[in-house]
Design a protein around this motif. Sequence first.
Motif, mmCIF file in Angstrom:
data_model
loop_
_atom_site.group_PDB
_atom_site.id
_atom_site.type_symbol
_atom_site.label_atom_id
_atom_site.label_comp_id
_atom_site.label_asym_id
_atom_site.label_seq_id
_atom_site.Cartn_x
_atom_site.Cartn_y
_atom_site.Cartn_z
ATOM 1 N N TRP A 206 52.736 -25.637 5.695
ATOM 2 C CA TRP A 206 52.240 -26.119 4.401
ATOM 3 C C TRP A 206 53.150 -25.707 3.265
ATOM 4 O O TRP A 206 53.196 -26.378 2.221
ATOM 5 C CB TRP A 206 50.803 -25.650 4.195
ATOM 6 N N LEU A 207 53.903 -24.640 3.442
ATOM 7 C CA LEU A 207 54.930 -24.310 2.457
ATOM 8 C C LEU A 207 56.030 -25.372 2.459
ATOM 9 O O LEU A 207 56.562 -25.732 1.401
ATOM 10 C CB LEU A 207 55.524 -22.926 2.747
ATOM 11 N N ALA A 211 57.051 -27.665 -0.707
ATOM 12 C CA ALA A 211 58.431 -27.668 -1.176
ATOM 13 C C ALA A 211 59.011 -29.069 -1.239
ATOM 14 O O ALA A 211 59.584 -29.479 -2.264
ATOM 15 C CB ALA A 211 59.289 -26.785 -0.271
ATOM 16 N N PHE A 212 58.840 -29.833 -0.170
ATOM 17 C CA PHE A 212 59.514 -31.128 -0.117
ATOM 18 C C PHE A 212 58.717 -32.233 -0.803
ATOM 19 O O PHE A 212 59.290 -33.250 -1.190
ATOM 20 C CB PHE A 212 59.851 -31.458 1.333
ATOM 21 N N THR A 213 57.412 -32.017 -0.987
ATOM 22 C CA THR A 213 56.639 -32.965 -1.795
ATOM 23 C C THR A 213 56.988 -32.804 -3.268
ATOM 24 O O THR A 213 57.247 -33.790 -3.979
ATOM 25 C CB THR A 213 55.137 -32.755 -1.582
ATOM 26 N N SER A 371 59.163 -25.914 -5.698
ATOM 27 C CA SER A 371 59.884 -26.146 -4.444
ATOM 28 C C SER A 371 60.695 -24.918 -4.049
ATOM 29 O O SER A 371 60.696 -24.498 -2.886
ATOM 30 C CB SER A 371 60.810 -27.349 -4.583
ATOM 31 N N ALA A 372 61.395 -24.357 -5.025
ATOM 32 C CA ALA A 372 62.227 -23.191 -4.736
ATOM 33 C C ALA A 372 61.382 -22.004 -4.274
ATOM 34 O O ALA A 372 61.711 -21.337 -3.277
ATOM 35 C CB ALA A 372 63.044 -22.821 -5.973
ATOM 36 N N LEU A 376 61.393 -20.013 -0.648
ATOM 37 C CA LEU A 376 61.609 -18.569 -0.567
ATOM 38 C C LEU A 376 60.490 -17.905 0.236
ATOM 39 O O LEU A 376 60.748 -17.045 1.082
ATOM 40 C CB LEU A 376 61.676 -17.976 -1.969
ATOM 41 N N ALA A 377 59.256 -18.314 -0.031
ATOM 42 C CA ALA A 377 58.125 -17.769 0.726
ATOM 43 C C ALA A 377 58.222 -18.155 2.192
ATOM 44 O O ALA A 377 57.930 -17.348 3.085
ATOM 45 C CB ALA A 377 56.809 -18.269 0.120
#
Length: 388
Positions: A206-207, A211-213, A371-372, A376-377
Amino acid sequence: MTQTIGYGVLYYAFSVFLAPMARELHASNAQIAAALTLSILIAALCAPPVGRLLDARGGRALMTAGSLLGTVAVLAWSRVESLPQLYAVFALVGVACSLVLYEAAFAVIVSLFAGNERGRANGLLALTIVAGFASSIFLPLTGLLVDRHGWRTALVILALIYGLAAIPLHALVLRRRARTASTVASAAAQERAAIVKAATRARPFWLLVIAFTASGGAVATVAVLLITYLIHLGHPPVLAATLAGLLGVLSVTGRLITTGLQTRLPAALIAAAIFALQGVAALLLPLIGRSVAGAIGAVLLFGLGFGIASITLPHLLVGRYGTAAYASLAGRIAVFSVADKALAPLGAVALAQAAGYGWVMGAVAAACALSAFALLAYHRLQFRQPSN
């Protein structure tokens, strides 16, 4: 090659047809543009089932069918006489896109180079570089065809170009998936289902969705509004269009840089850094964009991140989940990311009208920062990687 033609015919050429179609169909530009938005949303909805089919059966039959459908849809587009007909045609276009464009092509390349990381990286890079020139090829070609033959005949010519190139290549060049015993196929299906179930119940997946959404929405917003905003800042239309045209070239540069760095640094960190730089560029554009040098600098900085998501996501998915369920997982992400690419520009236009373009650039910067941080997470999370 087929990706370049597909994107050129089905997306980039649409802007050339917008005005003449609106005149002939007695509709507004917004009503005509809604057809493209509809096709993108349908492509997003089709992504999960298409992903499952690609994992199970391979890309040969599906991409050949998609090429046939795309050719028929563009031919039908050339004959529309009303808005309902246009929307029906673009519903078919959306289905065809889900079968033949980036998401499907990436799944084929990932499957083709399973176990060969270098070959997969080079294949994805080659595909995205060639497809990156779709606008450079098809915008002038379509403009010439419309000027000389009208938009209906231009569509017939483009449909034939696409069909004659894409159908034979997908039918004859792509490998046929080897037949397996029913018990083996059933076990493979159960393995894919287990991978997808485990992935979608855990935070890292889900991260990636976040990010990409968010990144896709930010990029789509800038792509749609950049020319209008640069003109709003006081630049001549020719300069604004030239700077916007640099985004396609810069996307190739960014992909080359990203692919080279991935051999030395984690892909998630590279993408996070580039997304952060895009956010900085979005914040700088309202501040320094009234000068030519400032506008060029901000566009160059933002443009380096154009297209890196397309080569980073496959790398991250395969690295963490393997190749067995790649298309299924990518399809789940595409539901959100592709839909956001369709809806974010509409929201940005409404925001620009209500509060001004400065707020739009602020929203773009916030999306890039999100997104960034998500990547990172994602990089910091440690979990057991499912077997391939």
